[in-house]
Design a protein around this motif. Structure first.
Motif, PDB file in Angstrom:
ATOM      1  N   ARG A 322      16.051 -17.933  18.527  1.00 43.73           N
ATOM      2  CA  ARG A 322      16.483 -18.784  19.644  1.00 43.73           C
ATOM      3  C   ARG A 322      17.212 -17.962  20.701  1.00 43.73           C
ATOM      4  O   ARG A 322      17.142 -18.257  21.885  1.00 43.73           O
ATOM      5  CB  ARG A 322      17.388 -19.887  19.107  1.00 43.73           C
ATOM      6  CG  ARG A 322      17.626 -21.022  20.101  1.00 43.73           C
ATOM      7  CD  ARG A 322      18.334 -22.181  19.417  1.00 43.73           C
ATOM      8  NE  ARG A 322      18.664 -23.235  20.348  1.00 43.73           N
ATOM      9  CZ  ARG A 322      17.876 -24.275  20.617  1.00 43.73           C
ATOM     10  NH1 ARG A 322      16.720 -24.397  19.996  1.00 43.73           N
ATOM     11  NH2 ARG A 322      18.250 -25.187  21.487  1.00 43.73           N
ATOM     12  N   ASP A 382      20.630 -27.749  10.936  1.00 39.10           N
ATOM     13  CA  ASP A 382      19.864 -27.020  11.952  1.00 39.10           C
ATOM     14  C   ASP A 382      20.359 -27.309  13.370  1.00 39.10           C
ATOM     15  O   ASP A 382      20.411 -26.416  14.214  1.00 39.10           O
ATOM     16  CB  ASP A 382      18.367 -27.369  11.838  1.00 39.10           C
ATOM     17  CG  ASP A 382      17.765 -26.783  10.564  1.00 39.10           C
ATOM     18  OD1 ASP A 382      18.235 -25.698  10.136  1.00 39.10           O
ATOM     19  OD2 ASP A 382      16.867 -27.412   9.979  1.00 39.10           O
ATOM     20  N   ALA A 383      20.743 -28.561  13.616  1.00 40.80           N
ATOM     21  CA  ALA A 383      21.185 -28.918  14.969  1.00 40.80           C
ATOM     22  C   ALA A 383      22.463 -28.147  15.341  1.00 40.80           C
ATOM     23  O   ALA A 383      22.639 -27.743  16.496  1.00 40.80           O
ATOM     24  CB  ALA A 383      21.436 -30.424  15.055  1.00 40.80           C
ATOM     25  N   GLU A 384      23.319 -27.924  14.362  1.00 37.65           N
ATOM     26  CA  GLU A 384      24.555 -27.188  14.641  1.00 37.65           C
ATOM     27  C   GLU A 384      24.268 -25.707  14.877  1.00 37.65           C
ATOM     28  O   GLU A 384      24.935 -25.050  15.671  1.00 37.65           O
ATOM     29  CB  GLU A 384      25.542 -27.363  13.479  1.00 37.65           C
ATOM     30  CG  GLU A 384      26.205 -28.728  13.460  1.00 37.65           C
ATOM     31  CD  GLU A 384      27.070 -28.958  14.697  1.00 37.65           C
ATOM     32  OE1 GLU A 384      28.146 -28.351  14.793  1.00 37.65           O
ATOM     33  OE2 GLU A 384      26.655 -29.736  15.585  1.00 37.65           O
ATOM     34  N   GLU A 386      21.560 -24.600  16.250  1.00 36.01           N
ATOM     35  CA  GLU A 386      21.033 -24.536  17.616  1.00 36.01           C
ATOM     36  C   GLU A 386      22.168 -24.632  18.635  1.00 36.01           C
ATOM     37  O   GLU A 386      22.203 -23.908  19.627  1.00 36.01           O
ATOM     38  CB  GLU A 386      20.018 -25.668  17.836  1.00 36.01           C
ATOM     39  CG  GLU A 386      18.715 -25.375  17.102  1.00 36.01           C
ATOM     40  CD  GLU A 386      17.782 -26.586  17.027  1.00 36.01           C
ATOM     41  OE1 GLU A 386      18.004 -27.566  17.777  1.00 36.01           O
ATOM     42  OE2 GLU A 386      16.843 -26.533  16.209  1.00 36.01           O
ATOM     43  N   ARG A 387      23.131 -25.501  18.359  1.00 34.78           N
ATOM     44  CA  ARG A 387      24.258 -25.633  19.293  1.00 34.78           C
ATOM     45  C   ARG A 387      25.064 -24.332  19.331  1.00 34.78           C
ATOM     46  O   ARG A 387      25.466 -23.859  20.398  1.00 34.78           O
ATOM     47  CB  ARG A 387      25.151 -26.811  18.860  1.00 34.78           C
ATOM     48  CG  ARG A 387      26.163 -27.231  19.930  1.00 34.78           C
ATOM     49  CD  ARG A 387      26.810 -28.571  19.599  1.00 34.78           C
ATOM     50  NE  ARG A 387      27.777 -28.512  18.518  1.00 34.78           N
ATOM     51  CZ  ARG A 387      29.042 -28.100  18.675  1.00 34.78           C
ATOM     52  NH1 ARG A 387      29.472 -27.726  19.867  1.00 34.78           N
ATOM     53  NH2 ARG A 387      29.846 -28.066  17.650  1.00 34.78           N
TER      54      ARG A 387
END
Ligand SMILES: *Cc1c(COP(=O)(O)O)cnc(C)c1O
Length: 406
Positions: A322, A382-384, A386-387
């Protein structure tokens, strides 16, 4: 012996012999000035989240890569061990501290690593001190990677062997050092880490094993950060397909295994010698039953759930992709910042966003390479992740960070 003698008059003036408390306070002030003072923060930890100053932060600084320290089966095994064997081993293992769980744990470790035998120590630090000083002495040669853990350097020092440090993962350098020096010593021991603890890259184990075989040099790997997270949980040597070419497998149960204790896996004669001679084994109390019980349950989970052991690395790779960083080789991703105060500021900034990413400073890492060390866990949402990547990309100015291993 040519040493300066301090008279009582000197002693009143000299900094070196001020009162003990004055000495300690002055030293701390000096360290504070260069941002190298360390303070312990209380971390009420419940799996992934850490409380700091009344705030809940998602931790990316824990080595409990599979979150097994909070796994119900691992906790239950620790409790059961206490019920049967009590809270302490009670003595050194050679006296009366050799409870059955330690024997079972050693059998399991040997099987996991594919060796004849294993020896469990009180910690990984104690394992390195004991093993290295048992295998080599003043007449011998040790070669260690420059970025090896402090306890490998300490073990080398304790052994009294001549120690050569080779540049990090540099096959040409280590080969030329070994060829030039091997002949002058009866025994030589080369030690490296499987996964480097502060850099997250892996050692060229296959090439090192070949070199060691050709040069008649014993080869030891410290896989503290490889166990449980690479090679389907079996570690870096298994991942590299050369486990059988490495005679000495050292590691710790305090990271992915979620427990405590160190180990060496090796042939039966080597393990018998270590149990007879390693001072940190002989003169230190056996690992507590709860730690052994928990470690056994954790190793069972590695065997039963290889897909769980792959998660931390795959999450680290999602993160590096990312951000356009070189692909992670392990669950550890360093962001090299440079100066200690800048690393502390970056860590503070991430804390404001709800992330705990501890700054790592010299002497843990070389001067000028203070960093954020991001450790990924199977349990990170996963969302954390990405953040976190987005916060780092936008707020830390990624262009100023260079990854260590490139
Ligand atoms: C953590 C670590 C050790 C020490 O292990 P403990 O069980 O925590 O004492 C040894 N070597 C390496 C590479 C480590 O990262």
């Amino acid at each position: 012996m040519g040493r300066k003698r301090y008279t009582p008059e000197d002693n009143n003036e000299s900094l070196a012999v001020q009162s003990l408390d004055q000495f300690a306070s002055d030293k701390l002030v000096q360290l504070e000035r260069i941002s190298l003072r360390r303070v312990l923060a209380e971390s009420a930890r419940d799996g992934l989240y850490v409380e700091r100053g009344g705030r809940k932060l998602l931790s990316f600084s824990c080595n409990d890569y599979l979150n097994l320290s909070h796994h119900p089966a691992v906790k239950a095994a620790a409790k059961a061990a206490i019920e049967v064997y009590g809270t302490g081993a009670g003595a050194s293992r050679l006296v009366t501290g050799n409870h059955p769980l330690l024997v079972a744990l050693e059998e399991k470790l040997a099987r996991l690593k594919g060796t004849e035998a294993a020896c469990v120590f009180g910690s990984g630090y104690l394992a390195n001190l004991g093993v290295i000083a048992t295998l080599v002495g003043k007449e011998d040669l040790i070669l260690i990677d420059r970025l090896s853990h402090a306890c490998i350097h300490a073990g080398a020092q304790l052994s009294g062997a001549s120690t050569l440090v080779f540049d990090h993962n540099d096959m040409n350098h280590v080969a030329s050092l070994l060829k030039a020096n091997r002949g002058a010593y009866p025994h030589a021991l080369l030690i490296t880490e499987g996964v480097f603890s502060m850099d997250g890259d892996r050692a060229p184990l296959k090439a090192l094993a070949t070199l060691c075989r050709d040069q008649n040099c014993w080869f030891m790997i410290d896989d503290a950060h490889g166990l449980g997270v690479v090679g389907d949980g079996r570690g870096s040597a298994a991942a590299a397909g050369c486990a059988a070419d490495i005679p000495l497998h050292m590691g710790t149960l305090s990271k992915a295994a979620g427990s405590y204790g160190g180990y060496l896996c090796a042939s039966k004669p080597v393990i018998d010698l270590v149990k007879t001679r390693a001072r940190t084994f002989i003169y230190s109390t056996g690992l507590p039953p709860a730690s052994a019980g928990a470690a056994i349950a954790a190793l069972d989970i590695f065997e039963q759930k290889p897909e769980l052991t792959r998660l931390p690395l795959s999450k680290a790779q999602n993160f590096t992709q990312r951000l356009g960083l070189p692909l992670a080789q392990s669950p550890i991703v360093p962001l090299i910042i440079g100066e200690p105060e800048a690393a502390l500021a970056a860590s503070q900034l991430l804390a404001e966003e709800g992330f705990l990413v501890t700054a790592i400073r010299p002497p843990t890492v070389p001067q000028g390479t203070a960093r954020l060390r991001i450790a990924f866990s199977a349990a990170h949402p996963d969302a954390e992740i990405e953040r976190l990547a987005d916060v780092i990309g936008t707020r830390l100015g990624l262009s100023s960070l260079c990854p260590a291993s490139s």
